[in-house]
Design a protein around this motif. Structure first.
Motif, PDB file in Angstrom:
ATOM      1  N   ARG A  65       0.900  -1.093   0.205  1.00  0.00           N
ATOM      2  CA  ARG A  65      -0.233   0.059  -0.133  1.00  0.00           C
ATOM      3  C   ARG A  65       1.084   1.274   0.459  1.00  0.00           C
ATOM      4  NH1 ARG A  65      -2.854  -1.271   3.944  1.00  0.00           N
ATOM      5  NH2 ARG A  65      -2.103   0.135   5.680  1.00  0.00           N
ATOM      6  N   TYR A  66       1.644   1.290   0.878  1.00  0.00           N
ATOM      7  CA  TYR A  66       3.062   2.364   0.840  1.00  0.00           C
ATOM      8  C   TYR A  66       3.223   2.909  -0.434  1.00  0.00           C
ATOM      9  CZ  TYR A  66       2.596   1.205   5.442  1.00  0.00           C
ATOM     10  OH  TYR A  66       1.690   1.278   7.203  1.00  0.00           O
ATOM     11  N   VAL A  67       3.730   2.109  -1.333  1.00  0.00           N
ATOM     12  CA  VAL A  67       5.290   1.811  -2.195  1.00  0.00           C
ATOM     13  C   VAL A  67       4.383   2.434  -3.688  1.00  0.00           C
ATOM     14  CG1 VAL A  67       5.908   0.132  -4.182  1.00  0.00           C
ATOM     15  CG2 VAL A  67       6.557  -0.320  -1.853  1.00  0.00           C
ATOM     16  N   ALA A  68       2.510   1.242  -3.233  1.00  0.00           N
ATOM     17  CA  ALA A  68       1.337   2.173  -4.394  1.00  0.00           C
ATOM     18  C   ALA A  68       1.572   3.583  -4.006  1.00  0.00           C
ATOM     19  CB  ALA A  68       0.392   1.313  -3.855  1.00  0.00           C
ATOM     20  N   GLY A  69       1.645   4.278  -2.486  1.00  0.00           N
ATOM     21  CA  GLY A  69       1.573   5.736  -2.826  1.00  0.00           C
ATOM     22  C   GLY A  69       2.397   6.566  -2.914  1.00  0.00           C
ATOM     23  N   LEU A  70       3.193   5.813  -2.721  1.00  0.00           N
ATOM     24  CA  LEU A  70       4.870   6.312  -3.188  1.00  0.00           C
ATOM     25  C   LEU A  70       4.938   6.899  -4.492  1.00  0.00           C
ATOM     26  CD1 LEU A  70       6.961   4.967  -1.186  1.00  0.00           C
ATOM     27  CD2 LEU A  70       6.185   7.437  -0.840  1.00  0.00           C
ATOM     28  N   VAL A  71       4.491   5.450  -5.583  1.00  0.00           N
ATOM     29  CA  VAL A  71       4.397   5.878  -6.898  1.00  0.00           C
ATOM     30  C   VAL A  71       2.671   6.978  -8.024  1.00  0.00           C
ATOM     31  CG1 VAL A  71       3.366   4.613  -8.945  1.00  0.00           C
ATOM     32  CG2 VAL A  71       4.587   3.516  -7.384  1.00  0.00           C
TER      33      VAL A  71
END
Length: 142
Positions: A65-71
């Motif tokens: 979820r955090y990676v998706a937010g950074l993307v």
């Protein structure tokens, strides 16, 4: 000074601009881990979700979820990798993370927020027109 090329032993600087992007604490922690692990020549790293999760004390699903937010915020790009096992089978590898220059990410985020605000204003204007039309009395038949 380019922070991404200014690595010090046991110290990873974060650009001040990162705090203007409204990251969650998990996104900020994930970004910090990626900055710590990046190769300063390529701006890339490839830790597993589990590695990032261990570093920040979160589950694999939270890290995803955090990676998706950074993307979504334009801070990183990701691409899948694959590995060939000793037995010859091809297997999915870790994601390759590319950390984008912070100025590009801030500019993209600002443009995206402007687009969202314009879309919301347009939607509000359409709703007002529809409400006004609904309030008009119906045409009488002749």
């Amino acid at each position: 000074m380019n922070l991404q090329n200014n690595k010090l032993k046991n110290f990873t600087p974060l650009p001040n601009e990162i705090f203007s992007l409204h990251l969650s604490t998990g996104e900020l922690a994930t970004y910090a881990v990626l900055m710590r692990l990046e190769d300063p020549r390529t701006y890339e790293c490839w830790p597993s979700y589990e590695t990032i999760g261990k570093a920040i004390g979160k589950s694999k699903s939270s890290v995803k979820r955090y990676v998706a937010g950074l993307v979504e915020k334009g801070l990183i790009t990701i691409e899948p990798t694959s590995v060939i096992m000793r037995n010859g089978l091809k297997k999915n590898g870790n994601l390759r993370y590319h950390i984008r220059p912070i100025r590009e990410a801030v500019e993209w985020y600002t443009q995206h927020q402007l687009y969202l605000a314009e879309a919301a204003a347009e939607q509000h204007q359409v709703q007002r027109k529809l409400s006004a039309q609904a309030a008009e009395p119906p045409c009488s038949p002749r």
